[in-house]
Design a protein around this motif. Sequence first.
Motif, PDB file in Angstrom:
ATOM      1  N   PRO A  74       0.836  -1.210   0.000  1.00 21.17           N
ATOM      2  CA  PRO A  74       0.000   0.000   0.000  1.00 21.17           C
ATOM      3  C   PRO A  74       0.863   1.249   0.000  1.00 21.17           C
ATOM      4  N   LYS A  75       0.330   2.328  -0.569  1.00 23.41           N
ATOM      5  CA  LYS A  75       1.084   3.583  -0.636  1.00 23.41           C
ATOM      6  C   LYS A  75       1.414   4.076   0.766  1.00 23.41           C
ATOM      7  N   SER A 106      -3.310   3.465  -8.659  1.00 17.48           N
ATOM      8  CA  SER A 106      -4.662   3.200  -9.148  1.00 17.48           C
ATOM      9  C   SER A 106      -4.750   1.744  -9.607  1.00 17.48           C
ATOM     10  N   ARG A 107      -5.954   1.259  -9.824  1.00 16.34           N
ATOM     11  CA  ARG A 107      -6.134  -0.119 -10.301  1.00 16.34           C
ATOM     12  C   ARG A 107      -5.450  -0.329 -11.646  1.00 16.34           C
ATOM     13  N   GLU A 108      -5.553   0.674 -12.522  1.00 20.29           N
ATOM     14  CA  GLU A 108      -4.938   0.550 -13.843  1.00 20.29           C
ATOM     15  C   GLU A 108      -3.417   0.566 -13.750  1.00 20.29           C
ATOM     16  N   GLU A 109      -2.884   1.407 -12.884  1.00 24.11           N
ATOM     17  CA  GLU A 109      -1.430   1.449 -12.697  1.00 24.11           C
ATOM     18  C   GLU A 109      -0.918   0.121 -12.145  1.00 24.11           C
ATOM     19  N   ASP A 110      -1.619  -0.427 -11.161  1.00 23.85           N
ATOM     20  CA  ASP A 110      -1.204  -1.696 -10.566  1.00 23.85           C
ATOM     21  C   ASP A 110      -1.257  -2.817 -11.596  1.00 23.85           C
ATOM     22  N   PHE A 111      -2.323  -2.826 -12.397  1.00 25.99           N
ATOM     23  CA  PHE A 111      -2.449  -3.889 -13.394  1.00 25.99           C
ATOM     24  C   PHE A 111      -1.367  -3.771 -14.457  1.00 25.99           C
ATOM     25  N   ALA A 112      -1.042  -2.554 -14.866  1.00 31.68           N
ATOM     26  CA  ALA A 112       0.017  -2.356 -15.858  1.00 31.68           C
ATOM     27  C   ALA A 112       1.354  -2.881 -15.323  1.00 31.68           C
ATOM     28  N   LYS A 113       1.616  -2.665 -14.039  1.00 28.00           N
ATOM     29  CA  LYS A 113       2.878  -3.125 -13.440  1.00 28.00           C
ATOM     30  C   LYS A 113       2.928  -4.650 -13.344  1.00 28.00           C
ATOM     31  N   ILE A 114       1.819  -5.260 -12.888  1.00 31.21           N
ATOM     32  CA  ILE A 114       1.824  -6.723 -12.760  1.00 31.21           C
ATOM     33  C   ILE A 114       1.869  -7.377 -14.137  1.00 31.21           C
ATOM     34  N   LEU A 115       1.257  -6.738 -15.117  1.00 35.37           N
ATOM     35  CA  LEU A 115       1.287  -7.244 -16.490  1.00 35.37           C
ATOM     36  C   LEU A 115       2.713  -7.202 -17.027  1.00 35.37           C
ATOM     37  N   GLU A 116       3.427  -6.134 -16.749  1.00 35.42           N
ATOM     38  CA  GLU A 116       4.819  -6.019 -17.202  1.00 35.42           C
ATOM     39  C   GLU A 116       5.690  -7.103 -16.564  1.00 35.42           C
ATOM     40  N   ILE A 117       5.486  -7.355 -15.278  1.00 40.97           N
ATOM     41  CA  ILE A 117       6.247  -8.404 -14.588  1.00 40.97           C
ATOM     42  C   ILE A 117       5.928  -9.768 -15.181  1.00 40.97           C
ATOM     43  N   TYR A 118       4.652 -10.027 -15.433  1.00 41.10           N
ATOM     44  CA  TYR A 118       4.252 -11.316 -15.990  1.00 41.10           C
ATOM     45  C   TYR A 118       4.837 -11.526 -17.385  1.00 41.10           C
ATOM     46  N   GLU A 119       4.758 -10.516 -18.228  1.00 40.41           N
ATOM     47  CA  GLU A 119       5.301 -10.631 -19.584  1.00 40.41           C
ATOM     48  C   GLU A 119       6.808 -10.839 -19.545  1.00 40.41           C
ATOM     49  N   GLU A 166       3.287  -8.127   7.693  1.00 41.84           N
ATOM     50  CA  GLU A 166       3.512  -8.600   6.323  1.00 41.84           C
ATOM     51  C   GLU A 166       4.377  -7.624   5.533  1.00 41.84           C
ATOM     52  N   MET A 167       4.123  -6.335   5.682  1.00 45.07           N
ATOM     53  CA  MET A 167       4.858  -5.331   4.923  1.00 45.07           C
ATOM     54  C   MET A 167       6.355  -5.341   5.255  1.00 45.07           C
ATOM     55  N   CYS A 168       6.693  -5.751   6.446  1.00 40.06           N
ATOM     56  CA  CYS A 168       8.112  -5.830   6.841  1.00 40.06           C
ATOM     57  C   CYS A 168       8.853  -6.924   6.077  1.00 40.06           C
ATOM     58  N   ARG A 169       8.111  -7.804   5.392  1.00 41.18           N
ATOM     59  CA  ARG A 169       8.735  -8.927   4.682  1.00 41.18           C
ATOM     60  C   ARG A 169       8.724  -8.739   3.167  1.00 41.18           C
ATOM     61  N   CYS A 170       8.449  -7.530   2.714  1.00 42.54           N
ATOM     62  CA  CYS A 170       8.352  -7.299   1.269  1.00 42.54           C
ATOM     63  C   CYS A 170       9.673  -7.555   0.551  1.00 42.54           C
ATOM     64  N   ASP A 171      10.806  -7.392   1.256  1.00 41.20           N
ATOM     65  CA  ASP A 171      12.113  -7.600   0.630  1.00 41.20           C
ATOM     66  C   ASP A 171      12.383  -9.068   0.284  1.00 41.20           C
ATOM     67  N   GLU A 172      11.538  -9.968   0.776  1.00 42.20           N
ATOM     68  CA  GLU A 172      11.714 -11.388   0.463  1.00 42.20           C
ATOM     69  C   GLU A 172      11.250 -11.715  -0.958  1.00 42.20           C
ATOM     70  N   TYR A 173      10.572 -10.779  -1.610  1.00 37.01           N
ATOM     71  CA  TYR A 173       9.957 -11.029  -2.923  1.00 37.01           C
ATOM     72  C   TYR A 173      10.852 -10.534  -4.059  1.00 37.01           C
ATOM     73  N   ASP A 174      10.632 -11.097  -5.228  1.00 36.95           N
ATOM     74  CA  ASP A 174      11.384 -10.661  -6.411  1.00 36.95           C
ATOM     75  C   ASP A 174      11.031  -9.225  -6.790  1.00 36.95           C
ATOM     76  N   CYS A 218       8.406  -5.678  -5.718  1.00 38.18           N
ATOM     77  CA  CYS A 218       7.477  -5.011  -4.815  1.00 38.18           C
ATOM     78  C   CYS A 218       6.809  -3.871  -5.580  1.00 38.18           C
ATOM     79  N   ILE A 219       5.500  -3.934  -5.686  1.00 36.80           N
ATOM     80  CA  ILE A 219       4.723  -2.890  -6.374  1.00 36.80           C
ATOM     81  C   ILE A 219       4.070  -2.005  -5.319  1.00 36.80           C
ATOM     82  N   VAL A 220       4.365  -0.706  -5.363  1.00 30.40           N
ATOM     83  CA  VAL A 220       3.666   0.240  -4.492  1.00 30.40           C
ATOM     84  C   VAL A 220       2.344   0.583  -5.171  1.00 30.40           C
ATOM     85  N   SER A 221       1.260   0.244  -4.526  1.00 29.38           N
ATOM     86  CA  SER A 221      -0.060   0.349  -5.140  1.00 29.38           C
ATOM     87  C   SER A 221      -0.446   1.789  -5.446  1.00 29.38           C
TER      88      SER A 221
END
Length: 202
Positions: A137-138, A183-196, A168-176, A178-181
């Motif tokens: 979350p922002k 808008s919905r469209e911004e978040d989806f664009a970021k997750i789409l880029e990671i997936y592609e 949970e937020m204290c463990r974000c560094d364990e992930y490949d 981290c997306i700071v949330s």
Amino acid sequence: MTDKAHNLSPVLLVISGPAGVGKTTLCERLTERFPDEISRAVTCTTRPPRANEENGRDYFFLSRDEFERGIANGDFLEYARVHTNLYGVRHAQVRDCLNAGKNVLLNLDVQGAATVRKLAQADPFLQKALVSVFIMPKCIDELRCRLAGRGTDAPDEVERRMCVAQTEMCRCDEYDYCIVSGSREEDFAKILEIYESAKARA
């Protein structure tokens, strides 16, 4: 990318984040965008079904004895106890999809994601497939507003979820990633880029 290359390098995309951050919506949009490409792993649970929930579509509804037998048999890729109920994802469901060349999407809490990462360390196939993303979350106040705004939880439950979120937020560094949330469209664009990007590996 050719189908052959895709089949040789399936993606196991794990998404985590505190309640209310929007990860379920992101997962739904990904599977709707790629219905023939991404398989959403269906979680097993011991809680009773809610209205309009279907066995095998929303969850696999198991008795506690069935679930505990599955734990004893090592059937679960990961599982967790949430309040008085058990939740978990079966090994076979994930591996069968990956072996068939389908990408798999898992919406997991930080405990479940950590279990999957640990298993992947000893399994080269899972390790190559695994990509993990934490949705942050922002700010903590915005997360509280989102949780309260849903109108589904009592005030004490909102505060309990906020305490869990801070842990949970204290463990974000364990992930490949981290997306700071935003808008919905911004978040989806970021997750789409990671997936592609994950699909284009190897």
